[in-house]
Motif scaffolding. Structure first.
Motif, PDB file in Angstrom:
ATOM      1  N   UNK A   1       0.784  -1.179   0.134  1.00  0.00           N
ATOM      2  CA  UNK A   1       0.090  -0.050  -0.171  1.00  0.00           C
ATOM      3  C   UNK A   1       0.961   1.321  -0.003  1.00  0.00           C
ATOM      4  N   UNK A   2       2.217   1.308  -0.058  1.00  0.00           N
ATOM      5  CA  UNK A   2       2.840   2.358  -0.045  1.00  0.00           C
ATOM      6  C   UNK A   2       2.967   2.869  -1.719  1.00  0.00           C
ATOM      7  N   UNK A   3       3.061   4.061  -1.743  1.00  0.00           N
ATOM      8  CA  UNK A   3       3.215   4.807  -3.103  1.00  0.00           C
ATOM      9  C   UNK A   3       4.405   5.648  -3.159  1.00  0.00           C
ATOM     10  N   UNK A   4       4.941   5.857  -4.479  1.00  0.00           N
ATOM     11  CA  UNK A   4       6.060   6.753  -4.728  1.00  0.00           C
ATOM     12  C   UNK A   4       6.151   6.987  -6.398  1.00  0.00           C
ATOM     13  N   UNK A   5       6.969   8.013  -6.573  1.00  0.00           N
ATOM     14  CA  UNK A   5       7.291   8.792  -7.704  1.00  0.00           C
ATOM     15  C   UNK A   5       8.517   7.803  -8.383  1.00  0.00           C
ATOM     16  N   UNK A   6       8.478   7.076  -9.220  1.00  0.00           N
ATOM     17  CA  UNK A   6       9.814   6.215  -9.504  1.00  0.00           C
ATOM     18  C   UNK A   6      11.068   7.060 -10.001  1.00  0.00           C
ATOM     19  N   UNK A   7      11.968   6.757  -9.554  1.00  0.00           N
ATOM     20  CA  UNK A   7      13.415   7.394 -10.096  1.00  0.00           C
ATOM     21  C   UNK A   7      14.086   6.368 -11.152  1.00  0.00           C
ATOM     22  N   UNK A   8      14.216   7.114 -12.542  1.00  0.00           N
ATOM     23  CA  UNK A   8      14.476   6.124 -13.661  1.00  0.00           C
ATOM     24  C   UNK A   8      16.084   7.112 -14.203  1.00  0.00           C
ATOM     25  N   UNK A   9      17.084   6.270 -13.642  1.00  0.00           N
ATOM     26  CA  UNK A   9      18.221   6.831 -14.506  1.00  0.00           C
ATOM     27  C   UNK A   9      18.264   6.881 -15.788  1.00  0.00           C
ATOM     28  N   UNK A  10      18.556   7.831 -16.616  1.00  0.00           N
ATOM     29  CA  UNK A  10      19.375   9.119 -16.187  1.00  0.00           C
ATOM     30  C   UNK A  10      18.337  10.259 -16.174  1.00  0.00           C
ATOM     31  N   UNK A  11      17.177   9.926 -15.998  1.00  0.00           N
ATOM     32  CA  UNK A  11      16.202  11.218 -16.142  1.00  0.00           C
ATOM     33  C   UNK A  11      15.970  11.569 -14.512  1.00  0.00           C
ATOM     34  N   UNK A  12      16.116  10.755 -13.672  1.00  0.00           N
ATOM     35  CA  UNK A  12      15.719  11.009 -12.218  1.00  0.00           C
ATOM     36  C   UNK A  12      14.152  10.566 -11.924  1.00  0.00           C
ATOM     37  N   UNK A  13      13.877  11.420 -10.865  1.00  0.00           N
ATOM     38  CA  UNK A  13      12.283  11.307 -10.186  1.00  0.00           C
ATOM     39  C   UNK A  13      11.562  11.769 -11.329  1.00  0.00           C
ATOM     40  N   UNK A  14      10.502  10.522 -11.759  1.00  0.00           N
ATOM     41  CA  UNK A  14       9.540  10.867 -12.656  1.00  0.00           C
ATOM     42  C   UNK A  14       7.899  11.450 -11.857  1.00  0.00           C
ATOM     43  N   UNK A  15       7.842  12.639 -11.785  1.00  0.00           N
ATOM     44  CA  UNK A  15       7.202  13.339 -11.060  1.00  0.00           C
ATOM     45  C   UNK A  15       5.624  13.137 -11.488  1.00  0.00           C
ATOM     46  N   UNK A  16       5.335  12.874 -12.902  1.00  0.00           N
ATOM     47  CA  UNK A  16       4.221  12.503 -13.468  1.00  0.00           C
ATOM     48  C   UNK A  16       3.690  11.256 -13.332  1.00  0.00           C
ATOM     49  N   UNK A  17       4.452  10.427 -12.490  1.00  0.00           N
ATOM     50  CA  UNK A  17       4.111   8.783 -12.835  1.00  0.00           C
ATOM     51  C   UNK A  17       4.097   8.662 -11.118  1.00  0.00           C
TER      52      UNK A  17
END
Length: 71
Positions: free
Chosen positions: A19-35
């Motif tokens: 039940x935890x949620x997060x914004x994924x971090x995708x190298x080399x782009x960093x944190x994906x705030x819209x996902x």
């Protein structure tokens, strides 16, 4: 972890609780705030933020960087 306890999810090198949620971090782009991703019984689910369609020809950025609005 107990067999009957909700399982966590692994995303990249991190573990998340059920039940935890997060914004994924995708190298080399960093944190994906819209996902937004979330963990459900050991399965990771991700979804891009939905935005209403823009009603103008040249929308401007708004407080929410994922969606645009008319000027």
């Amino acid at each position: 972890m107990q067999a009957d306890a909700p399982r966590g999810c692994r995303f990249g090198r991190r573990w998340y609780l059920n039940n935890e949620s997060w914004h994924p971090s995708v190298p080399p782009f960093g944190e994906m705030k819209c996902i937004l991703c979330w963990c459900v019984s050991g399965e990771t689910h991700c979804q891009r933020q939905e935005c209403p369609p823009s009603a103008c020809a040249s929308p401007a950025a708004r407080d929410n960087p994922c969606c645009a609005k008319c000027r």
